[in-house]
Motif scaffolding. Structure first.
Motif, PDB file in Angstrom:
ATOM      1  N   ALA A 304       0.839  -1.205   0.000  1.00 48.76           N
ATOM      2  CA  ALA A 304       0.000   0.000   0.000  1.00 48.76           C
ATOM      3  C   ALA A 304       0.864   1.240   0.000  1.00 48.76           C
ATOM      4  O   ALA A 304       1.726   1.398   0.884  1.00 48.76           O
ATOM      5  N   ASN A 305       0.669   2.094  -1.007  1.00 48.50           N
ATOM      6  CA  ASN A 305       1.320   3.403  -1.069  1.00 48.50           C
ATOM      7  C   ASN A 305       2.841   3.313  -0.959  1.00 48.50           C
ATOM      8  O   ASN A 305       3.487   4.109  -0.253  1.00 48.50           O
ATOM      9  N   GLY A 306       3.427   2.321  -1.641  1.00 49.67           N
ATOM     10  CA  GLY A 306       4.870   2.198  -1.710  1.00 49.67           C
ATOM     11  C   GLY A 306       5.509   1.447  -0.567  1.00 49.67           C
ATOM     12  O   GLY A 306       6.741   1.250  -0.564  1.00 49.67           O
ATOM     13  N   ALA A 307       4.748   0.979   0.418  1.00 53.18           N
ATOM     14  CA  ALA A 307       5.306   0.228   1.535  1.00 53.18           C
ATOM     15  C   ALA A 307       5.624  -1.201   1.097  1.00 53.18           C
ATOM     16  O   ALA A 307       5.356  -1.610  -0.031  1.00 53.18           O
ATOM     17  N   GLY A 308       6.198  -1.988   1.988  1.00 49.62           N
ATOM     18  CA  GLY A 308       6.538  -3.364   1.669  1.00 49.62           C
ATOM     19  C   GLY A 308       5.303  -4.240   1.527  1.00 49.62           C
ATOM     20  O   GLY A 308       4.213  -3.905   1.999  1.00 49.62           O
ATOM     21  N   PHE A 309       5.498  -5.380   0.877  1.00 50.98           N
ATOM     22  CA  PHE A 309       4.397  -6.328   0.692  1.00 50.98           C
ATOM     23  C   PHE A 309       4.111  -7.065   1.996  1.00 50.98           C
ATOM     24  O   PHE A 309       5.037  -7.510   2.691  1.00 50.98           O
ATOM     25  N   VAL A 310       2.817  -7.219   2.316  1.00 53.86           N
ATOM     26  CA  VAL A 310       2.390  -7.983   3.489  1.00 53.86           C
ATOM     27  C   VAL A 310       1.277  -8.933   3.059  1.00 53.86           C
ATOM     28  O   VAL A 310       0.521  -8.656   2.119  1.00 53.86           O
ATOM     29  N   SER A 311       1.161 -10.073   3.757  1.00 59.32           N
ATOM     30  CA  SER A 311       0.114 -11.048   3.445  1.00 59.32           C
ATOM     31  C   SER A 311      -1.253 -10.505   3.852  1.00 59.32           C
ATOM     32  O   SER A 311      -1.414  -9.967   4.961  1.00 59.32           O
ATOM     33  N   ILE A 312      -2.236 -10.637   2.945  1.00 63.32           N
ATOM     34  CA  ILE A 312      -3.598 -10.179   3.271  1.00 63.32           C
ATOM     35  C   ILE A 312      -4.622 -11.310   3.195  1.00 63.32           C
ATOM     36  O   ILE A 312      -5.813 -11.079   3.412  1.00 63.32           O
ATOM     37  N   GLY A 313      -4.197 -12.536   2.889  1.00 61.14           N
ATOM     38  CA  GLY A 313      -5.154 -13.640   2.873  1.00 61.14           C
ATOM     39  C   GLY A 313      -4.679 -14.802   2.033  1.00 61.14           C
ATOM     40  O   GLY A 313      -3.641 -14.742   1.357  1.00 61.14           O
TER      41      GLY A 313
END
Length: 561
Positions: A304-313
């Motif tokens: 989101a908005n240039g931040a790192g990738f995180v698991s969402i599901g």
């Protein structure tokens, strides 16, 4: 049908030959060395698996035997996982299930109860014919359908376990906490399943032994009778897969250890893309990955908005929904049951699309519904169409019982017409409709219209349904009985004729008598004999027939009392 298999032939001992006196010591030494080398070579070439396959008996009712495709799914997975030295056994044969080759032998008997199998001592004959080392037992469904108490079912389980151990003291027994059941006409079934499943672990703990352990397998948790069965009782393809997935980890330790290691990752998902609509709903789609054993799911990551990738599901499907709230990027990867994961897809970016100004204008109110083509169980409604500045997307139709009941949504329509079905004869209903547009704006409700269905005479209707058939017999269920009148009935009698040579061998959920080839089924007082207007119940039976005969009863009459 599985037949008793003879024990494999024992290796013939090496013949012993005398050495003639004229052989020299050097020749004897050479021969001794040669024999030693041959022994080492033979030992090195010995097969890794046992000479006798492990014999596995699937034991149960129609969930196991008719067609019981969880057996096919389980067999296929065992073979692909390296457990090839096994033999499914049973006096019944069951093939098909969309697999070209698998071992269909089983002991699944449609309509059978655990208490009936125990009371009639049927299991010892099946055991003598098949000699299983492991038993996978899913029993109790028909017992609960017939209101058998939990204590009686567990007593039957105990007798069956004793008979297994009498046949083979080292039998390994896997007992299922059975899948849920919500059949029509069996309001007590869900609570009966819950009572049995909660009692099974304690029963198993008291009955297990070191030589013949009992393993409880939870087939209930996560099983959905709406999504995973075809009729509230019998599994569909997703249900068969879930049952196989529960048997597999409990069975494999009994087949020579833990599951063979899988170190091959799935392929990277292809065709990964994202779309977003004007309500900011994001839909991710991709092409399924492949794997040497099987893909178990996909992990979805978001930046989101240039931040790192995180698991969402995670998902087992090849699509995933999300809601846009910024400048998002997505990537996914596949995983298998062993925990291996594919490489990540290339990221895809999602931004809000260009959309017209938000629509806040509701449609106009539709006209008062008018009824036509009114029958005993249906009515067609029409009304003057609504208008909208961007177009009417459809109509919501609401119905209320009688002259003072509450309205509830009964259907939708894209046209200014709707046919309501499944109504009770000689009954008054009220209807009102409202329009909606693509933005979700809704109009005011129309004026309510009153409709009364036709009919009023007492009566009932019956229908017979084939569940499964085989060369020498068949199971008919769910056979339906429906009160077609306007008042409750206190009893019903269904009559039909068995084809020549057919013999009724069992029934459930009805009191059944046979006179020649005429079968009479009656409702059971206190259980399903009384039916309210428009309500119904189900019952079933099993019959044998001459070999090669494929006919089944088709027509039945019903009389109400």
């Amino acid at each position: 049908m599985s037949r008793p298999r003879s024990n494999p032939p024992r290796p013939t001992p090496l013949a012993t030959h005398s050495v003639r006196p004229r052989l020299t010591r050097s020749v004897l030494a050479a021969l001794s060395a040669l024999v030693l080398l041959l022994a080492v070579a033979v030992a090195g070439a010995a097969p890794a698996q046992a000479a006798t396959p492990i014999r596995i008996m699937p034991l149960g009712d129609s969930i196991t035997g008719g067609p019981g495709c969880w057996r096919a799914v389980l067999w296929d997975r065992l073979q692909r996982s390296g457990f090839s030295d096994i033999d499914f056994v049973g006096t019944q044969a069951g093939g098909g299930c969309n697999l070209a080759s698998w071992d269909g032998d089983n002991e699944g008997h449609g309509g059978y109860r655990a208490a009936g199998i125990a009371d009639q001592n049927q299991l010892p004959g099946w055991l003598a014919a098949t000699h299983p080392d492991v038993v996978l037992m899913h029993l109790g469904t028909n017992d609960i359908w017939n209101s058998t108490p939990t204590a009686t079912i567990l007593a039957a389980f105990s007798k069956l376990v004793d008979q297994m151990r009498a046949s083979n003291p080292a039998t390994k027994i896997l007992v299922a906490q059975i899948i849920p059941m919500t059949p029509s006409g069996c309001s007590w079934c869900p609570s009966g399943v819950a009572a049995l499943n909660s009692a099974i672990p304690g029963w198993a703990a008291n009955r297990t032994t070191a030589q013949s352990p009992i393993t409880v397998v939870d087939q209930f948790t996560g099983f959905d009778t709406t999504a995973d069965t075809s009729d509230g009782v019998h599994p569909d393809d997703s249900g068969f897969q879930k049952m196989s997935d529960r048997w597999y980890p409990a069975l494999t330790p009994l087949l020579g250890g833990s599951t063979p290691g899988d170190t091959t990752p799935p392929s990277t998902p292809a065709g990964f893309s994202a779309t977003v609509d004007c309500s900011l709903r994001v839909t991710l789609t991709w092409t399924a990955s492949t794997d040497n054993v099987g893909v178990s799911g996909y992990e979805v990551f978001r930046s989101a908005n240039g931040a790192g990738f995180v698991s969402i599901g995670t998902t087992t499907a090849t699509s995933f929904p999300d809601t846009l709230n910024g400048l998002y990027r997505y990537q996914i990867r596949a995983r298998d049951a062993a925990g291996n994961t594919s490489a990540f897809t290339d990221p895809v970016s999602v931004v809000p699309p260009p959309c017209p100004p938000q629509d806040t204008q509701p449609p106009t109110t539709p006209g008062t519904p008018a009824a036509s083509a009114v029958t005993t169980t249906s009515a067609t409604l029409t009304w003057t169409a609504s208008t909208d500045d961007r177009g009417v997307a459809g109509y919501d139709v609401y119905r209320a019982p009688g002259t003072g009941g509450s309205f509830a949504l009964v259907g939708t329509s894209t046209a200014a017409a709707f046919t309501d079905t499944g109504l009770a004869p000689a009954t008054t209903y009220r209807y009102q409709v409202r329009a909606r547009d693509a933005a979700g704006n809704t109009s005011a409700f129309s004026t309510a219209a009153t409709v009364r269905t036709a009919g009023g005479a007492a009566g009932c209707a019956a229908a017979l349904t084939l569940q499964t058939g085989w060369g020498g017999g068949y199971v008919m269920q769910p056979n339906t009985v429906t009160n077609t009148g306007t008042a409750a009935i206190n009893g019903w009698t269904v009559t039909f004729t068995l084809p020549a040579g057919h013999v009724l061998t069992g029934s459930w959920n009805a009191s059944v008598t046979v006179n020649g080839q005429t079968v009479t089924a009656r409702g059971i007082t206190g259980q399903n004999a009384t039916l309210g207007a428009g309500s119904g119940t189900t019952w079933g039976f099993q019959a044998s027939r001459p070999a090669g005969d494929t006919t089944v009863p088709s027509a039945a009459t019903c009389a109400a009392s």
